[in-house]
Design a protein around this motif. Structure first.
Motif, PDB file in Angstrom:
ATOM      1  N   SER A   1      -8.880   4.881  -5.972  1.00 31.12           N
ATOM      2  CA  SER A   1      -9.264   6.210  -6.468  1.00 31.12           C
ATOM      3  C   SER A   1      -8.075   7.098  -6.816  1.00 31.12           C
ATOM      4  CB  SER A   1     -10.112   6.918  -5.410  1.00 31.12           C
ATOM      5  OG  SER A   1      -9.367   7.042  -4.209  1.00 31.12           O
ATOM      6  N   LYS A   2      -6.853   6.588  -6.664  1.00 35.10           N
ATOM      7  CA  LYS A   2      -5.681   7.419  -6.984  1.00 35.10           C
ATOM      8  C   LYS A   2      -5.532   7.535  -8.503  1.00 35.10           C
ATOM      9  CE  LYS A   2      -4.301   7.848  -2.681  1.00 35.10           C
ATOM     10  NZ  LYS A   2      -5.036   8.831  -1.898  1.00 35.10           N
ATOM     11  N   PRO A   3      -4.690   8.491  -8.976  1.00 38.87           N
ATOM     12  CA  PRO A   3      -4.546   8.637 -10.432  1.00 38.87           C
ATOM     13  C   PRO A   3      -4.224   7.304 -11.131  1.00 38.87           C
ATOM     14  CG  PRO A   3      -3.528  10.491  -9.338  1.00 38.87           C
ATOM     15  CD  PRO A   3      -3.977   9.559  -8.245  1.00 38.87           C
TER      16      PRO A   3
ATOM     17  N   SER B   1       0.860  -1.194   0.000  1.00 38.94           N
ATOM     18  CA  SER B   1       0.000   0.000   0.000  1.00 38.94           C
ATOM     19  C   SER B   1       0.892   1.238   0.000  1.00 38.94           C
ATOM     20  CB  SER B   1      -0.877   0.023   1.262  1.00 38.94           C
ATOM     21  OG  SER B   1      -0.066   0.168   2.416  1.00 38.94           O
ATOM     22  N   GLY B   2       0.255   2.399  -0.141  1.00 32.84           N
ATOM     23  CA  GLY B   2       1.013   3.649  -0.017  1.00 32.84           C
ATOM     24  C   GLY B   2       1.543   3.801   1.398  1.00 32.84           C
ATOM     25  N   THR B   3       0.776   3.332   2.361  1.00 30.86           N
ATOM     26  CA  THR B   3       1.206   3.399   3.760  1.00 30.86           C
ATOM     27  C   THR B   3       2.456   2.541   3.966  1.00 30.86           C
ATOM     28  OG1 THR B   3      -1.103   3.682   4.389  1.00 30.86           O
ATOM     29  CG2 THR B   3       0.412   3.026   6.133  1.00 30.86           C
ATOM     30  N   ASP B   4       2.438   1.314   3.445  1.00 27.76           N
ATOM     31  CA  ASP B   4       3.625   0.442   3.514  1.00 27.76           C
ATOM     32  C   ASP B   4       4.819   1.114   2.843  1.00 27.76           C
ATOM     33  OD1 ASP B   4       2.367  -1.593   4.838  1.00 27.76           O
ATOM     34  OD2 ASP B   4       2.317  -2.992   3.153  1.00 27.76           O
TER      35      ASP B   4
ATOM     36  N   THR C   1       4.380   6.062  -3.698  1.00 26.58           N
ATOM     37  CA  THR C   1       3.037   6.308  -4.230  1.00 26.58           C
ATOM     38  C   THR C   1       2.071   5.222  -3.775  1.00 26.58           C
ATOM     39  OG1 THR C   1       1.820   7.143  -6.139  1.00 26.58           O
ATOM     40  CG2 THR C   1       3.107   5.135  -6.496  1.00 26.58           C
ATOM     41  N   SER C   2       0.783   5.477  -4.039  1.00 28.70           N
ATOM     42  CA  SER C   2      -0.300   4.574  -3.635  1.00 28.70           C
ATOM     43  C   SER C   2      -1.099   4.173  -4.867  1.00 28.70           C
ATOM     44  CB  SER C   2      -1.221   5.314  -2.656  1.00 28.70           C
ATOM     45  OG  SER C   2      -2.460   4.653  -2.541  1.00 28.70           O
ATOM     46  N   PHE C   3      -1.504   2.915  -4.908  1.00 29.13           N
ATOM     47  CA  PHE C   3      -2.420   2.465  -5.970  1.00 29.13           C
ATOM     48  C   PHE C   3      -3.816   2.210  -5.407  1.00 29.13           C
ATOM     49  CE2 PHE C   3       1.806   0.667  -7.468  1.00 29.13           C
ATOM     50  CZ  PHE C   3       2.061   1.737  -8.307  1.00 29.13           C
TER      51      PHE C   3
ATOM     52  N   GLU D   1       9.440  11.927  -0.943  1.00 28.36           N
ATOM     53  CA  GLU D   1       8.236  12.572  -1.490  1.00 28.36           C
ATOM     54  C   GLU D   1       7.048  11.626  -1.297  1.00 28.36           C
ATOM     55  OE1 GLU D   1       6.122  14.119  -5.632  1.00 28.36           O
ATOM     56  OE2 GLU D   1       7.890  12.830  -5.761  1.00 28.36           O
ATOM     57  N   ASP D   2       6.009  12.079  -0.595  1.00 28.29           N
ATOM     58  CA  ASP D   2       4.764  11.321  -0.527  1.00 28.29           C
ATOM     59  C   ASP D   2       3.979  11.682  -1.783  1.00 28.29           C
ATOM     60  OD1 ASP D   2       2.241  10.287  -0.149  1.00 28.29           O
ATOM     61  OD2 ASP D   2       2.144  10.764   1.985  1.00 28.29           O
ATOM     62  N   ALA D   3       4.115  10.808  -2.784  1.00 23.92           N
ATOM     63  CA  ALA D   3       3.507  11.045  -4.097  1.00 23.92           C
ATOM     64  C   ALA D   3       2.237  10.208  -4.270  1.00 23.92           C
ATOM     65  CB  ALA D   3       4.524  10.729  -5.191  1.00 23.92           C
ATOM     66  N   ALA D   4       1.554   9.935  -3.158  1.00 19.53           N
ATOM     67  CA  ALA D   4       0.360   9.082  -3.211  1.00 19.53           C
ATOM     68  C   ALA D   4      -0.706   9.664  -4.133  1.00 19.53           C
ATOM     69  CB  ALA D   4      -0.218   8.890  -1.805  1.00 19.53           C
ATOM     70  N   GLN D   5      -0.774  11.000  -4.220  1.00 15.54           N
ATOM     71  CA  GLN D   5      -1.841  11.636  -5.008  1.00 15.54           C
ATOM     72  C   GLN D   5      -1.333  12.179  -6.337  1.00 15.54           C
ATOM     73  OE1 GLN D   5      -3.907  14.505  -2.514  1.00 15.54           O
ATOM     74  NE2 GLN D   5      -3.993  13.089  -0.790  1.00 15.54           N
ATOM     75  N   SER D   6      -0.048  11.990  -6.625  1.00 14.79           N
ATOM     76  CA  SER D   6       0.531  12.726  -7.761  1.00 14.79           C
ATOM     77  C   SER D   6       1.220  11.845  -8.791  1.00 14.79           C
ATOM     78  CB  SER D   6       1.546  13.749  -7.228  1.00 14.79           C
ATOM     79  OG  SER D   6       2.573  13.071  -6.514  1.00 14.79           O
TER      80      SER D   6
HETATM   81  C1  LIG Z   1      -0.999  11.741   0.898  1.00 20.43           C
HETATM   82  C2  LIG Z   1      -1.239  10.284   1.166  1.00 20.43           C
HETATM   83  N1  LIG Z   1      -0.297   9.578   1.774  1.00 20.43           N
HETATM   84  C3  LIG Z   1      -0.445   8.259   2.010  1.00 20.43           C
HETATM   85  C4  LIG Z   1      -1.597   7.584   1.633  1.00 20.43           C
HETATM   86  C5  LIG Z   1      -1.740   6.142   1.990  1.00 20.43           C
HETATM   87  O1  LIG Z   1      -1.904   5.314   0.872  1.00 20.43           O
HETATM   88  P1  LIG Z   1      -2.671   3.910   1.015  1.00 20.43           P
HETATM   89  O2  LIG Z   1      -4.116   4.206   1.221  1.00 20.43           O
HETATM   90  O3  LIG Z   1      -2.394   3.214  -0.278  1.00 20.43           O
HETATM   91  O4  LIG Z   1      -2.056   3.191   2.165  1.00 20.43           O
HETATM   92  C6  LIG Z   1      -2.599   8.285   0.968  1.00 20.43           C
HETATM   93  C7  LIG Z   1      -3.808   7.604   0.478  1.00 20.43           C
HETATM   94  O5  LIG Z   1      -4.871   7.644   0.951  1.00 20.43           O
HETATM   95  C8  LIG Z   1      -2.435   9.680   0.739  1.00 20.43           C
HETATM   96  O6  LIG Z   1      -3.376  10.392   0.121  1.00 20.43           O
END
Ligand SMILES: Cc1ncc(COP(=O)(O)O)c(C=O)c1O
Length: 379
Positions: free
Chosen positions: A186-188, A60-63, A181-183, A157-162
């Motif tokens: 709803s992300k791009p 995940s993006g969190t991981d 980044t995050s997949f 860089e937290d590129a989860a949204q970009s």
């Molecule tokens: C800025 C930001 N950082 C981190 C995350 C975490 O990503 P994920 O939901 O894939 O764990 C998100 C997503 O919701 C996010 O928008």
């Protein structure tokens, strides 16, 4: 009138149905559900796309954020500078390492971390800076990287949204020591569950991320370091591979729809625009505007079948779990943004007719509530 989808994943699936089915069937046929060939294939494609030497897919993006912090060996007592105006995961993973997130306020117009305010918050315990490229627009990475270089800090860089956005001709995710980044669907660029990726051109950090993702193993049952179970499923990688086939088209749509929203809302006295910088584009991970009397506006739109969302109503320094980490009045711009931001429906399959409906309804709903803040310049 039919309700508009906030993120129209159904139309996207309809357009990609055959490709997704074929990709998923291939996984079901070979049966390598964990670390199957699609994982490497996706990593190679995403590394090439981003320009980074390495891409490491994760759960995940969190991981991705946690593993990046672990790879940098962020320890209890360390400090990491970040923004309070983000999804909780950004600061949460810093805290999970036992480190302290040090919140720096945002620019009032872009809602990204204010790079000019970072240096004053650096101490001898600071180890890294973690900017967030909020709403799909990259933060001021040149300035942030220059500060980091002066002080010997890493930048994540937290590129989860970009994902897909560009900054001075380079891709988001490939702008600093590590990019995450995050997949999330709803992300791009989304999968059909949880997924994420880390980007780096540093061989040593890439190896660390790869090992941490599989319980710290450098070889089977050789646990060289402490890690976690942070792999991305082969099936999710297969779905992203199918989605990559029209990703460029989707990005073009998002950029065009963003520009069209701004044009439709131009000079609406009750709608403030997100600030955009000339040296980067925005892929509108969220299409966010500023409005007064938000709850009433949201209710009026909801009554017409138009969903909205708030990213984010309460900045992290105001959240019970994080309040002790920042003085209550240290981030006034984050407070102001938290009170006025509102996100409109956005996805590549949004139609101009739907956009017209949203803009007309929003103009009407905000006509009696002109924005009180200075950012209420023309959209
Ligand atoms: C800025 C930001 N950082 C981190 C995350 C975490 O990503 P994920 O939901 O894939 O764990 C998100 C997503 O919701 C996010 O928008």
């Amino acid at each position: 009138m039919k309700n508009i989808e906030f993120t129209d994943l159904k139309s996207q699936y309809a357009a990609l149905k055959d490709r997704i089915a074929a990709r998923m069937q291939a996984v079901l046929d070979h049966g390598q559900y964990i670390m199957g060939p699609e994982v490497k294939e996706l990593e190679a494609q995403l590394a090439a796309y981003s320009g980074a030497k390495h891409c490491i897919t994760v759960g995940s993006g969190t991981d991705a954020l946690l593993i990046a912090l672990m790879a940098l060996d962020i320890q209890p007592g360390d400090e990491v500078i970040t923004t309070p105006f983000t999804f909780a995961a950004t600061a949460e993973m810093i805290v999970l390492r036992g480190a302290k997130p040090v919140f720096v306020d945002i620019e009032p117009d872009t809602c990204n971390i204010n790079a000019a305010a970072i240096e004053a918050r650096i101490t001898e315990r600071t180890r890294a800076i973690m900017p967030v490229s909020l709403y799909g627009q990259v933060a001021d990475m040149d300035a942030i990287n220059a500060i980091a270089a002066r002080h010997g800090l890493a930048v994540i860089e937290d590129a989860a949204q970009s994902f897909g956005a560009s900054y001075q001709g380079r891709k988001s995710g490939n702008l600093s020591t590590l990019g995450c980044t995050s997949f999330f669907p709803s992300k791009p660029l989304g999968c059909y569950g949880d997924g994420g990726a880390i980007f780096t051109s540093d061989d040593r950090l890439a190896t660390a991320c790869r090992e941490i993702r599989v319980h710290g193993q450098s070889a089977r049952y050789t646990h060289t370091r402490i890690g976690l179970g942070g792999r991305m499923d082969t099936l999710q990688c297969a779905i992203v591979l199918a989605k990559l086939e029209r990703f460029e088209w989707e990005l073009e749509q998002r950029r065009a729809l963003g520009a069209r929203y701004r044009q439709l809302l131009q000079n609406a006295p009750g709608v403030g625009a997100l600030g955009l910088r000339a040296d980067r584009d925005c892929v509108w991970g969220q299409f966010t505007v500023f409005v007064q009397d938000r709850a009433a506006v949201q209710a009026e739109l909801a009554a017409q079948g138009i969903p909205t969302a708030v990213h984010y109503p309460r900045p992290l320094h105001r959240q019970p779990a994080y309040a002790a980490l920042c003085c209550p009045d240290c981030c006034p711009e984050s407070d102001r943004a938290g009170a006025t931001v509102m996100s409109l429906p956005m996805s590549a399959d949004l139609t101009p007719a739907q956009q017209d409906r949203v803009a007309t309804a929003l103009r009407a709903a905000t006509a009696r509530s002109p924005l009180k803040t200075e950012r209420a310049t023309a959209v």
